[in-house]
Design an enzyme around this catalytic site. Sequence first.
Site, PDB file in Angstrom:
ATOM      1  N   ASP A 214      79.494  67.952 -19.778  1.00  0.00           N
ATOM      2  CA  ASP A 214      80.915  68.495 -19.933  1.00  0.00           C
ATOM      3  C   ASP A 214      81.456  68.373 -18.495  1.00  0.00           C
ATOM      4  O   ASP A 214      81.360  69.044 -17.717  1.00  0.00           O
ATOM      5  CB  ASP A 214      80.595  69.752 -20.414  1.00  0.00           C
ATOM      6  CG  ASP A 214      81.994  70.692 -20.351  1.00  0.00           C
ATOM      7  OD1 ASP A 214      81.932  71.940 -20.436  1.00  0.00           O
ATOM      8  OD2 ASP A 214      83.066  70.037 -20.298  1.00  0.00           O
TER       9      ASP A 214
ATOM     10  N   ASP B  63      88.161  65.760 -20.053  1.00  0.00           N
ATOM     11  CA  ASP B  63      87.042  66.590 -20.536  1.00  0.00           C
ATOM     12  C   ASP B  63      86.251  66.313 -21.567  1.00  0.00           C
ATOM     13  O   ASP B  63      86.543  66.351 -22.733  1.00  0.00           O
ATOM     14  CB  ASP B  63      87.901  68.151 -20.557  1.00  0.00           C
ATOM     15  CG  ASP B  63      87.169  69.304 -21.030  1.00  0.00           C
ATOM     16  OD1 ASP B  63      87.443  70.207 -21.323  1.00  0.00           O
ATOM     17  OD2 ASP B  63      85.440  68.989 -20.921  1.00  0.00           O
TER      18      ASP B  63
END
Length: 330
Positions: free
Chosen positions: A35, A219
């Site tokens: 992430d 992201d």
Amino acid sequence: DKGSAAAIPINEVDIAYVTPVTIGTPPQTLMLDLDTGSSDLWVFSSLTPSTQVRGQEIYTPTKSSTSKLLSGHTWSIRYGDGSGSRGSVYTDNFTIGGLEVRSQAVQTALEVSSSFTQEQSLDGLVGLGFSTLNTVRPSSQLTFFDNARPNLDEEVFTADLKYHATGSYDFGFIDSKKYTGNITYTAVQQSPGYWTHSLSGYSVGSGAFQASQISGISDTGTTLLYLPTAIVTAYYRQVQGAQNSQYYGGYVFPCSSTLPTFTFGIEGARFTIPASYINYTRISPTSTTCYGGLQSSSGLGINIFGDVALKAAFVVFSGTNPPRIGFATK
Ligand SMILES: Cc1c(C=O)c(-c2nnc3c4c(C[n+]5cc6c(C)n(C)c(C)c6c(Cl)n5)n(C)c(C)c4cnn23)c(C)n1C
């Protein structure tokens, strides 16, 4: 040093991608979500209450001869979708795709929110944001990338996420077989700790390119693409029967509608997201109403270039000084 590992979609709509990692001695294998929008490496563990574990693999530090408790250290994180977790901290050997970091801070969950419990194919996260975002206190910890960086052949990691297929994350090298043409780089603003950069503009379908600096974060941990309302309304204006539903919390449309493509700019380069990526999912298995992969960022305070956008490109996260991010077609 370098490493390469699979990025496997956890369901049929690519809601998240997981990567096999090993922790400890002998190695314990977990499937973690890499992430770039956060900087904590946390796992379901033997310390997680059994009522909160439902099918996940867990890390058991006491079974590892190389684990060490980082005594007195705790962490607590809240994500953009409201999910969260908290716990204690060990250090241990940690490997992704053959790349090993000795004494990586591994944050062991003492509590996870229900959405994590419900997702049995996700055993935790590996934060690949800047280490300034790490929530461990009293002393914050370094990400896997920051720990690996001194030994990497090249100070980079790359994301090759794919639509309804397994892609890859590479560390320490740029695999020229994974993209076509040139990589276009743009500056990254690393405060407060996200991979923050600008798009140079956008176009909807075959429409004219609208040049405008759109700042946001790349992201890999966010499923969808969140952009300013003006852009999103311009997009769905081209979709028969589309509406911004309070009930479903975003733009929905008849699944049978024809969607335009969406193109975003990185400096002078252009990347086109196929309509299929934006026809994200039926709102329920039998519904004929579908939920869009492009949604408004109003209320978020930030634009988020999530997986719907990133899987349309080969993305280079460069930890050089200053950091930069690169995009190439594939
Ligand atoms: C400001 C923001 C976000 C910021 O990032 C965001 C978001 N979008 N995907 C994710 C996240 C994911 C990806 N993810 C999304 C999922 C959704 C929507 N559903 C129903 C399930 C079961 C999911 C799973 Cl397992 N995984 N993960 C694993 C985490 C910790 C996320 C945190 N936020 N998040 C949303 C929805 N919003 C509004």
